[in-house]
Design a protein around this motif. Structure first.
Motif, PDB file in Angstrom:
ATOM      1  N   SER A  28       0.829  -1.207   0.000  1.00  0.00           N
ATOM      2  CA  SER A  28       0.000   0.000   0.000  1.00  0.00           C
ATOM      3  C   SER A  28       0.863   1.256   0.000  1.00  0.00           C
ATOM      4  CB  SER A  28      -0.963   0.004   1.185  1.00  0.00           C
ATOM      5  OG  SER A  28      -0.262   0.192   2.398  1.00  0.00           O
ATOM      6  N   THR A  29       2.033   1.201   0.625  1.00  0.00           N
ATOM      7  CA  THR A  29       2.958   2.338   0.583  1.00  0.00           C
ATOM      8  C   THR A  29       3.446   2.575  -0.839  1.00  0.00           C
ATOM      9  OG1 THR A  29       3.682   1.809   2.828  1.00  0.00           O
ATOM     10  CG2 THR A  29       5.104   3.251   1.542  1.00  0.00           C
ATOM     11  N   LYS A  32       0.552   4.032  -2.820  1.00  0.00           N
ATOM     12  CA  LYS A  32       0.332   5.437  -2.454  1.00  0.00           C
ATOM     13  C   LYS A  32       1.367   6.326  -3.139  1.00  0.00           C
ATOM     14  CE  LYS A  32      -1.079   6.572   1.622  1.00  0.00           C
ATOM     15  NZ  LYS A  32      -1.187   6.802   3.062  1.00  0.00           N
ATOM     16  N   ASN A  36       0.456   9.244  -5.783  1.00  0.00           N
ATOM     17  CA  ASN A  36       0.785  10.635  -5.461  1.00  0.00           C
ATOM     18  C   ASN A  36       1.940  11.190  -6.278  1.00  0.00           C
ATOM     19  OD1 ASN A  36      -1.231  10.687  -3.531  1.00  0.00           O
ATOM     20  ND2 ASN A  36       0.146  10.119  -1.880  1.00  0.00           N
ATOM     21  N   THR A  53      -4.077  17.370  -4.023  1.00  0.00           N
ATOM     22  CA  THR A  53      -3.905  17.448  -2.570  1.00  0.00           C
ATOM     23  C   THR A  53      -4.393  18.780  -2.023  1.00  0.00           C
ATOM     24  OG1 THR A  53      -1.633  18.217  -2.832  1.00  0.00           O
ATOM     25  CG2 THR A  53      -1.964  15.845  -2.524  1.00  0.00           C
ATOM     26  N   LEU A  82      -7.879  14.827  -1.396  1.00  0.00           N
ATOM     27  CA  LEU A  82      -7.234  13.674  -0.761  1.00  0.00           C
ATOM     28  C   LEU A  82      -8.103  12.427  -0.906  1.00  0.00           C
ATOM     29  CD1 LEU A  82      -5.829  15.338   2.488  1.00  0.00           C
ATOM     30  CD2 LEU A  82      -4.598  14.733   0.408  1.00  0.00           C
ATOM     31  N   PHE A  83      -9.429  12.636  -0.877  1.00  0.00           N
ATOM     32  CA  PHE A  83     -10.340  11.503  -1.079  1.00  0.00           C
ATOM     33  C   PHE A  83     -10.189  10.944  -2.498  1.00  0.00           C
ATOM     34  CE2 PHE A  83     -14.494   9.869  -2.453  1.00  0.00           C
ATOM     35  CZ  PHE A  83     -14.606   8.823  -1.568  1.00  0.00           C
ATOM     36  N   ASN A  85      -7.500  11.041  -4.327  1.00  0.00           N
ATOM     37  CA  ASN A  85      -6.242  10.284  -4.307  1.00  0.00           C
ATOM     38  C   ASN A  85      -6.433   8.910  -3.669  1.00  0.00           C
ATOM     39  OD1 ASN A  85      -4.691  12.187  -5.574  1.00  0.00           O
ATOM     40  ND2 ASN A  85      -3.723  12.946  -3.719  1.00  0.00           N
ATOM     41  N   SER A  86      -7.187   8.848  -2.585  1.00  0.00           N
ATOM     42  CA  SER A  86      -7.417   7.566  -1.905  1.00  0.00           C
ATOM     43  C   SER A  86      -8.221   6.610  -2.775  1.00  0.00           C
ATOM     44  CB  SER A  86      -8.150   7.790  -0.582  1.00  0.00           C
ATOM     45  OG  SER A  86      -7.341   8.522   0.298  1.00  0.00           O
ATOM     46  N   VAL A  87      -9.216   7.127  -3.486  1.00  0.00           N
ATOM     47  CA  VAL A  87     -10.016   6.276  -4.374  1.00  0.00           C
ATOM     48  C   VAL A  87      -9.144   5.714  -5.490  1.00  0.00           C
ATOM     49  CG1 VAL A  87     -11.888   6.300  -6.079  1.00  0.00           C
ATOM     50  CG2 VAL A  87     -12.227   7.342  -3.839  1.00  0.00           C
ATOM     51  N   SER A  89      -5.902   5.286  -5.382  1.00  0.00           N
ATOM     52  CA  SER A  89      -5.005   4.302  -4.747  1.00  0.00           C
ATOM     53  C   SER A  89      -5.721   2.976  -4.567  1.00  0.00           C
ATOM     54  CB  SER A  89      -4.534   4.802  -3.386  1.00  0.00           C
ATOM     55  OG  SER A  89      -3.727   5.922  -3.509  1.00  0.00           O
ATOM     56  N   PHE A  90      -6.953   3.017  -4.091  1.00  0.00           N
ATOM     57  CA  PHE A  90      -7.729   1.792  -3.896  1.00  0.00           C
ATOM     58  C   PHE A  90      -7.929   1.062  -5.217  1.00  0.00           C
ATOM     59  CE2 PHE A  90     -11.866  -0.263  -4.214  1.00  0.00           C
ATOM     60  CZ  PHE A  90     -11.696  -1.276  -3.294  1.00  0.00           C
TER      61      PHE A  90
END
Length: 139
Positions: A28-29, A32, A36, A53, A82-83, A85-87, A89-90
């Motif tokens: 996950s790192t 991410k 990013n 961001t 940021l959300f 970016n998280s989506v 990433s997922f």
């Protein structure tokens, strides 16, 4: 309950699970960082230099140039960048895991195809009847 836990821990599944969690955290790192540092900058460039961001809505009505500035001022913010970016990433993580599981299933199927299947054993009655038939033929 204690004996059940000992049995569970002694199976070896706990070690496999722990290794999976550790690798998942490391993976996950990497994802991410990929999102990013590699994927989002070109997307931001294509969208006229938008930095995801720094996409946020200050809930106090103030005007802040960056998310850091809003956080430093103690403003509550809705961080939809940021959300996003998280989506992303997922989705990348899910896609990578899909391909990993797909490859493992292909290897598993290939191993199964290599091993010849033994015909199912005949029922005991059939074996006995064949022995009787063969004995009668021999007379």
């Amino acid at each position: 309950m204690v004996s059940e836990f000992k049995e569970f821990a002694a199976r070896g599944n706990v070690v496999d699970l722990a290794v999976g969690f550790i690798l998942g955290g490391a993976f996950s790192t990497i994802v991410k960082s990929l999102v990013n540092d590699v994927i989002m900058p070109p997307i931001g460039l294509l969208l006229s230099g938008v930095d995801f961001t720094n996409l946020f809505i200050p809930l106090d009505g103030g005007d802040y140039p960056t998310l850091e500035a809003a956080s430093a001022a103690g403003a509550a913010t809705l961080n939809y960048g940021l959300f996003i970016n998280s989506v992303i990433s997922f989705l990348i993580l899910a896609l990578a895991l899909f391909f990993l599981v797909r490859a493992m299933n292909a290897v598993s199927r290939a191993k199964q195809d290599d091993t010849p299947e033994e015909p199912p054993a005949k029922p005991r009655q059939e074996v006995l009847l064949e022995e009787i038939r063969d004995a009668l033929k021999a007379r």
